[in-house]
Design an enzyme around this catalytic site. Sequence first.
Site, short mmCIF file in Angstrom:
data_model
loop_
_atom_site.label_atom_id
_atom_site.label_comp_id
_atom_site.label_asym_id
_atom_site.label_seq_id
_atom_site.Cartn_x
_atom_site.Cartn_y
_atom_site.Cartn_z
N SER A 111 44.33 15.82 58.64
CA SER A 111 45.01 14.51 58.49
C SER A 111 44.74 14.33 56.93
O SER A 111 43.36 14.62 56.64
CB SER A 111 44.91 13.67 59.49
N SER A 112 45.65 14.00 56.44
CA SER A 112 45.13 13.48 54.96
C SER A 112 44.17 12.27 54.87
O SER A 112 43.59 12.04 53.88
CB SER A 112 46.32 13.06 54.00
N CYS A 113 43.95 11.50 56.03
CA CYS A 113 43.06 10.68 56.13
C CYS A 113 41.63 10.77 55.90
O CYS A 113 40.76 10.19 55.95
CB CYS A 113 43.30 9.52 57.34
N TYR A 140 38.46 8.07 63.39
CA TYR A 140 39.50 9.28 63.41
C TYR A 140 39.06 10.47 62.22
O TYR A 140 38.86 11.57 62.70
CB TYR A 140 40.73 8.87 63.43
N LYS A 144 37.93 14.17 62.15
CA LYS A 144 38.54 15.52 61.58
C LYS A 144 37.81 16.17 60.82
O LYS A 144 37.89 17.42 60.49
CB LYS A 144 39.86 15.01 60.93
N HIS A 183 55.28 5.21 62.25
CA HIS A 183 55.04 5.34 60.64
C HIS A 183 56.41 4.80 60.15
O HIS A 183 57.19 4.80 60.64
CB HIS A 183 54.19 6.38 60.49
#
Length: 336
Positions: A111-113, A140, A144, A183
């Site tokens: 994920s881009s997070c 989270y 990742k 979202h």
Amino acid sequence: MIDLAPDTRIYVAGHRGLVGRALMRKLEREGFTDLSTRTSQDLDLRDQEQVGSFFERERPEVVILAAARVGGILANDTFPAQFIYDNLMIAANVIHASYEHGVRKLLNLGSSCIYPKFASQPLRENALLTGPLEPTNRAYAVAKIAAIELCDSYRRQYGCDFISAMPTNLYGPHDNFNLETSHVLAALIRKFYEARVDGRPEVVVWGSGTPRREFLHVDDLADACLFLLANFSEPGPINVGSGKDISIQELAVLIKEVVGYQGRIVFDASKPDGTPRKLMDISRLSTAGWQASTDLREGLVSTLDWYRRAWKPPDTALSPPATARQAADRSDRATH
């Protein structure tokens, strides 16, 4: 690199989620005939013994790790222990079993997070671990990041062809349209559609409308995954996105047009905007030879069509994610 023949044994972990379903559609359209999946009731990916036994029986040649416990910012901030534990265990078990049982290629989806909260835009892969993460979904994100490091470590120590792709904000069929947990794009589709059906005079959109976000249709991600499996073999994350962003105001206007809503759009500037901009640098993937093909308007039309035909609202009450088994079934690329 790996030659993906039609009879290649491929295991898709998380096949019931937004990404997993798109992967299954793509693989089936491309003629792959030996696809392996398991529901959460059949295989708990947090359980090392179960995962090892599954790999021993199935002997997949290719693994796509799209299973994860996911959720929006509120869920991440409320249940951080469950998010970090379940995602660490899922990644560790699947990646280690892939090594132990001779998987030829593994694609880990993140994920881009993973990128620092204040990383410069557009987000480049070398920004990883250069600054603090967004606090609300740090647990989270750490899980990742650990999955990326696992892939790189098994590559370095054992020579495993394990790679990691980081998608931008995704949308498409089987998205989550729950207004409490969805979202922005899915939420706006539902808001405008229901406002049109109910004849409401206005739709309220949180924030000023000025933040900019990038969106990628999930079928494009599935296409990118097959491209990466066949053509990419490097450590570290590689970004997957459209390379284009749009303001929330522009997005709202576009969705209004697609839905056919005739009322007003009201931006509630008292609500938070979040990060001013979130755009992925996709130059590495573009240089490798892949780019997205789904126009945003075209993707919105098809997503709206699926929503009208198929989506049924779940229970909206916020409660702890029940089990990692259910999370793996519903696996999604969360937008944080």
